[in-house]
Motif scaffolding. Structure first.
Motif, short mmCIF file in Angstrom:
data_model
loop_
_atom_site.label_atom_id
_atom_site.label_comp_id
_atom_site.label_asym_id
_atom_site.label_seq_id
_atom_site.Cartn_x
_atom_site.Cartn_y
_atom_site.Cartn_z
N LYS A 149 -37.77 -45.96 51.68
CA LYS A 149 -39.07 -45.56 50.88
C LYS A 149 -39.50 -44.24 51.16
O LYS A 149 -39.74 -44.19 52.48
N VAL A 150 -39.69 -43.44 50.18
CA VAL A 150 -40.22 -42.13 50.39
C VAL A 150 -41.90 -42.07 49.95
O VAL A 150 -41.94 -42.30 48.83
N GLU A 151 -42.48 -41.72 50.85
CA GLU A 151 -44.01 -41.76 50.44
C GLU A 151 -44.65 -40.34 50.71
O GLU A 151 -44.66 -39.71 52.01
N HIS A 152 -45.13 -39.60 49.59
CA HIS A 152 -45.94 -38.35 49.62
C HIS A 152 -45.35 -37.21 50.58
O HIS A 152 -45.89 -36.69 51.43
N VAL A 153 -43.75 -37.33 50.45
CA VAL A 153 -43.21 -36.18 51.10
C VAL A 153 -43.40 -34.87 50.61
O VAL A 153 -43.26 -34.49 49.36
N THR A 154 -43.73 -33.92 51.52
CA THR A 154 -43.92 -32.52 51.36
C THR A 154 -43.05 -31.64 52.15
O THR A 154 -43.00 -31.73 53.31
N LYS A 155 -42.41 -30.65 51.80
CA LYS A 155 -41.57 -29.71 52.46
C LYS A 155 -41.73 -28.22 51.88
O LYS A 155 -41.30 -27.98 50.85
N ASN A 156 -42.01 -27.36 52.96
CA ASN A 156 -42.06 -25.85 52.62
C ASN A 156 -41.01 -25.13 53.38
O ASN A 156 -40.80 -25.41 54.61
N TYR A 157 -40.43 -24.02 52.86
CA TYR A 157 -39.50 -23.33 53.51
C TYR A 157 -39.96 -21.85 53.24
O TYR A 157 -39.85 -21.46 52.06
N SER A 158 -40.46 -20.97 54.04
CA SER A 158 -41.00 -19.51 54.14
C SER A 158 -41.61 -19.54 52.63
O SER A 158 -41.60 -18.54 52.20
N GLY A 159 -42.84 -20.28 52.79
CA GLY A 159 -43.87 -19.90 51.43
C GLY A 159 -43.52 -20.63 50.28
O GLY A 159 -43.95 -20.62 49.29
N HIS A 160 -42.17 -21.18 50.13
CA HIS A 160 -41.43 -21.98 48.91
C HIS A 160 -41.49 -23.43 49.29
O HIS A 160 -41.32 -23.94 50.18
N SER B 228 -44.92 -33.26 55.75
CA SER B 228 -45.87 -34.49 55.79
C SER B 228 -45.47 -35.54 54.91
O SER B 228 -44.26 -35.08 54.14
N GLY B 229 -45.86 -36.68 55.20
CA GLY B 229 -45.21 -37.86 54.45
C GLY B 229 -44.39 -38.56 55.26
O GLY B 229 -44.10 -38.14 56.45
N THR B 230 -44.07 -39.80 54.82
CA THR B 230 -43.32 -40.60 55.64
C THR B 230 -41.86 -41.03 54.78
O THR B 230 -41.74 -41.17 53.68
N VAL B 231 -40.93 -41.38 55.35
CA VAL B 231 -39.50 -41.97 55.07
C VAL B 231 -39.38 -43.27 55.77
O VAL B 231 -39.01 -43.24 57.07
N THR B 232 -39.29 -44.43 55.14
CA THR B 232 -39.11 -45.58 55.92
C THR B 232 -37.65 -46.12 55.50
O THR B 232 -37.38 -46.03 54.31
#
Length: 310
Positions: free
Chosen positions: A5-16, A57-61
């Motif tokens: 379960k992936v919930e509200h996952v956010t990932k940024n790389y150098s402004g992207h 941010s967000g969680t992975v179960t």
């Protein structure tokens, strides 16, 4: 029962922003298609699931608990960029990777011999990887990926470089793994493979999840009031009678006397009404619902999203 379960996952790389509030659920014993254009964020999500990188941010179960490093032993990952050592012999290398996944040398050897026989590659055991074609090397890496019977298998473009015969062999093996209880995440640009393999899909575009659901439900939903009619002669009279109710049409000449017409109609036109109109206005030889292909769904969903977010 859900495995991942992936919930509200956010990932940024150098402004992207590679992933923007992405959520999805992968249930046990299902083949889950992870789809999207190049650069959409699929690889970033796969890296997070493999614990190669972490979300901002967000969680992975995973299997009922928050994903941790130890879970990597329960995941088999076949990346798009293959990673075999070219100078090592095939059998020796396969045993090496199996040992890294916790198998004893004896168990690894037994399982590998069974898989090599199944895929008819026993003669490759003592070859160096550099002697193999790209497709041959991919077969070896596929075996290495599934050998330790992981709870979750992740295949990223597994058919890349395969001819149709070997691609079909691999498809059948993936389906066999599912029948034996495996859960699969399958990332590809080949939509015909999605139709033949996947139970569920998520479509990611511009870092967002823009479509999620079962393949059957999505095709039914997006194919509502969409029909294929085969007629003898010219369909113009039928089209005139439906004027104002046609959302989309596709006309194809099948033969000098036959024409195929695919119509997407407004909801106020029932199937019964359409059949009556067609029977009254043209010489109809066949009539059937026309479910959209996953290729059509992919293109139209991405294009519509891009138009709305310009």
């Amino acid at each position: 029962m859900e495995l991942l379960k992936v919930e509200h996952v956010t990932k940024n790389y150098s402004g992207h922003k590679a992933l923007d509030d992405v959520s999805l659920t992968v249930n046990e014993g299902r083949i889950y298609g992870l789809l999207g254009p190049n650069g959409a964020g699929k690889t970033t999500l796969i890296r997070i699931i493999n614990h190669i990188t972490a979300p901002d941010s967000g969680t992975v179960t995973f299997d009922g608990h928050q994903l941790c490093q130890d879970d990597v032993m329960s995941i088999g990952y076949l990346p798009e960029e293959r990673g075999l050592y070219k100078k090592m012999k095939v059998g020796e290398q396969a045993i090496f990777f199996a040992r890294l996944k916790g198998l004893s040398r004896k168990d690894a050897n037994l399982r590998l011999r069974e898989w090599f026989e199944r895929l008819e590659i026993t003669s490759w055991w003592d070859k160096k990887v550099e002697e193999l074609s790209k497709g041959m090397a991919q077969k070896v890496q596929f075996i290495i990926t599934v050998l330790h019977n992981p709870k979750l298998l992740i295949f990223d473009e597994p058919f890349s470089g395969f001819d149709p015969i070997n691609a079909n062999i691999l498809k059948n093996e993936i389906l066999r793994l599912k029948e034996n209880g495996a859960t699969v995440i399958f990332s590809t640009h080949n939509m015909s493979s999605v139709e033949s393999l996947c139970d569920d899909i998520t479509l990611i575009n511009s870092s967002k999840n823009i479509l999620t659901g079962s393949v059957a439900d999505i095709r039914q939903q997006l194919g509502a009031n969409r029909y294929r009619i085969t007629i003898e002669g010219n369909p113009e009279e039928l089209l005139q009678r439906l004027d104002g109710h046609i959302l989309k049409k596709d006309i194809e000449t099948i033969s000098p006397t036959q024409t195929s017409v695919i119509l997407k109609l407004t909801p106020d036109v029932s199937r019964r009404e359409l059949i009556k109109l067609a029977a009254d206005s043209v010489d109809m030889t066949s009539f059937a619902p026309a479910l959209p292909s996953m290729d059509e769904i992919f293109i139209s969903t991405v294009n519509n999203f891009n138009k709305e977010h310009k």
